[in-house]
Design a protein around this motif. Structure first.
Motif, short mmCIF file in Angstrom:
data_model
loop_
_atom_site.label_atom_id
_atom_site.label_comp_id
_atom_site.label_asym_id
_atom_site.label_seq_id
_atom_site.Cartn_x
_atom_site.Cartn_y
_atom_site.Cartn_z
N UNK A 115 0.79 -1.11 -0.12
CA UNK A 115 0.13 -0.02 -0.01
C UNK A 115 0.97 1.35 -0.04
N UNK A 116 0.69 2.01 -1.18
CA UNK A 116 1.71 3.24 -1.27
C UNK A 116 0.79 4.43 -1.06
N UNK A 117 1.06 5.45 -0.59
CA UNK A 117 0.49 6.74 -0.65
C UNK A 117 1.37 7.64 -1.56
N UNK A 118 0.62 8.30 -2.45
CA UNK A 118 1.43 9.25 -3.42
C UNK A 118 1.08 10.39 -2.75
N UNK A 119 0.17 10.85 -2.11
CA UNK A 119 -0.30 12.01 -1.56
C UNK A 119 -1.14 11.76 -0.20
N UNK A 120 -1.85 12.54 0.46
CA UNK A 120 -2.59 12.35 1.49
C UNK A 120 -4.12 11.49 1.37
N UNK A 121 -4.49 11.96 0.02
CA UNK A 121 -5.58 11.44 -0.37
C UNK A 121 -5.49 10.42 -1.61
N UNK A 122 -4.38 10.11 -2.14
CA UNK A 122 -4.22 9.42 -3.16
C UNK A 122 -3.39 7.94 -2.68
N UNK A 123 -3.97 6.64 -2.65
CA UNK A 123 -3.31 5.69 -2.26
C UNK A 123 -3.18 4.54 -3.21
N UNK A 124 -2.37 3.69 -3.44
CA UNK A 124 -2.22 2.70 -4.40
C UNK A 124 -2.08 1.40 -3.97
N UNK A 125 -2.60 0.31 -4.46
CA UNK A 125 -2.46 -1.08 -3.84
C UNK A 125 -1.36 -1.72 -5.24
N UNK A 126 -0.34 -1.89 -4.85
CA UNK A 126 0.78 -2.48 -5.70
C UNK A 126 1.17 -3.94 -5.55
N UNK A 127 0.82 -4.66 -6.91
CA UNK A 127 1.00 -6.18 -6.63
C UNK A 127 2.65 -6.29 -6.51
N UNK A 128 3.07 -7.36 -5.75
CA UNK A 128 4.51 -7.76 -5.53
C UNK A 128 5.21 -7.76 -6.71
N UNK A 129 4.47 -8.41 -7.86
CA UNK A 129 5.24 -8.58 -9.20
C UNK A 129 5.78 -7.32 -9.92
N UNK A 130 5.17 -6.15 -9.23
CA UNK A 130 5.56 -4.81 -9.87
C UNK A 130 6.93 -4.26 -9.22
N UNK A 131 7.27 -4.99 -8.31
CA UNK A 131 8.47 -4.57 -7.50
C UNK A 131 9.90 -5.18 -7.78
N UNK A 132 10.75 -4.53 -8.25
CA UNK A 132 12.05 -4.55 -8.87
C UNK A 132 12.97 -4.85 -7.58
N UNK A 133 12.87 -4.19 -6.60
CA UNK A 133 13.89 -4.17 -5.49
C UNK A 133 13.29 -3.71 -4.27
N UNK A 134 13.45 -4.56 -3.22
CA UNK A 134 12.91 -3.78 -1.91
C UNK A 134 14.01 -3.92 -0.78
N UNK A 135 14.51 -2.62 -0.67
CA UNK A 135 15.52 -2.74 0.28
C UNK A 135 14.84 -1.78 1.74
N UNK A 136 15.90 -1.67 2.60
CA UNK A 136 15.35 -1.00 3.94
C UNK A 136 15.22 0.44 3.62
N UNK A 137 15.95 1.11 2.80
CA UNK A 137 15.77 2.35 2.42
C UNK A 137 15.07 3.09 1.26
N UNK A 138 14.57 1.85 0.41
CA UNK A 138 14.02 2.40 -0.88
C UNK A 138 13.49 1.19 -1.54
N UNK A 139 11.88 1.16 -2.14
CA UNK A 139 11.50 0.32 -2.67
C UNK A 139 11.42 0.72 -4.25
N UNK A 140 12.05 0.03 -5.24
CA UNK A 140 11.98 0.35 -6.64
C UNK A 140 11.17 -0.54 -7.59
N UNK A 141 10.18 0.25 -8.24
CA UNK A 141 9.15 -0.46 -8.86
C UNK A 141 9.69 -0.87 -10.30
N UNK A 142 9.41 -1.89 -11.12
CA UNK A 142 9.73 -2.44 -12.36
C UNK A 142 9.42 -1.37 -13.39
#
Length: 92
Positions: free
Chosen positions: A52-79
């Motif tokens: 669940x990613x918030x782009x702004x206070x009122x804009x939220x996105x549900x992103x499937x794990x398949x769309x994730x390129x990398x998941x690090x402690x400091x950053x999530x990078x999308x494909x």
């Protein structure tokens, strides 16, 4: 009521420490902030299914794990070239 094992509790604590990190689109631009993760706790080893990613206070996105390129402690990078349906805007 069945209590969850120590391994599941440890995984949930690890996941909770990853919340609020920045999420970047494939081109490196800021997409939003990670606010939550969805997991299936019935699995022996909890696996992340969606973010669940918030782009702004009122804009939220549900992103499937398949769309994730990398998941690090400091950053999530999308494909790049996400398939349709891997990201859905949540509405109130």
């Amino acid at each position: 009521m069945q209590l969850r094992g120590d391994a599941t509790l440890d995984a949930m604590l690890r996941f909770s420490s990853e919340i609020c990190q920045p999420v970047h689109a494939a081109d490196g631009s800021s997409f939003g902030k990670l606010r939550d993760l969805t997991v299936n706790l019935d699995d022996d080893e909890p696996v992340v299914h969606r973010l669940v990613v918030h782009k702004s206070r009122h804009e939220r996105w549900l992103i499937g794990w398949e769309a994730v390129e990398s998941f690090e402690h400091t950053l999530v990078q999308l494909r790049s070239g996400q398939a349709p349906g891997l990201a859905v805007e949540l509405t109130s």
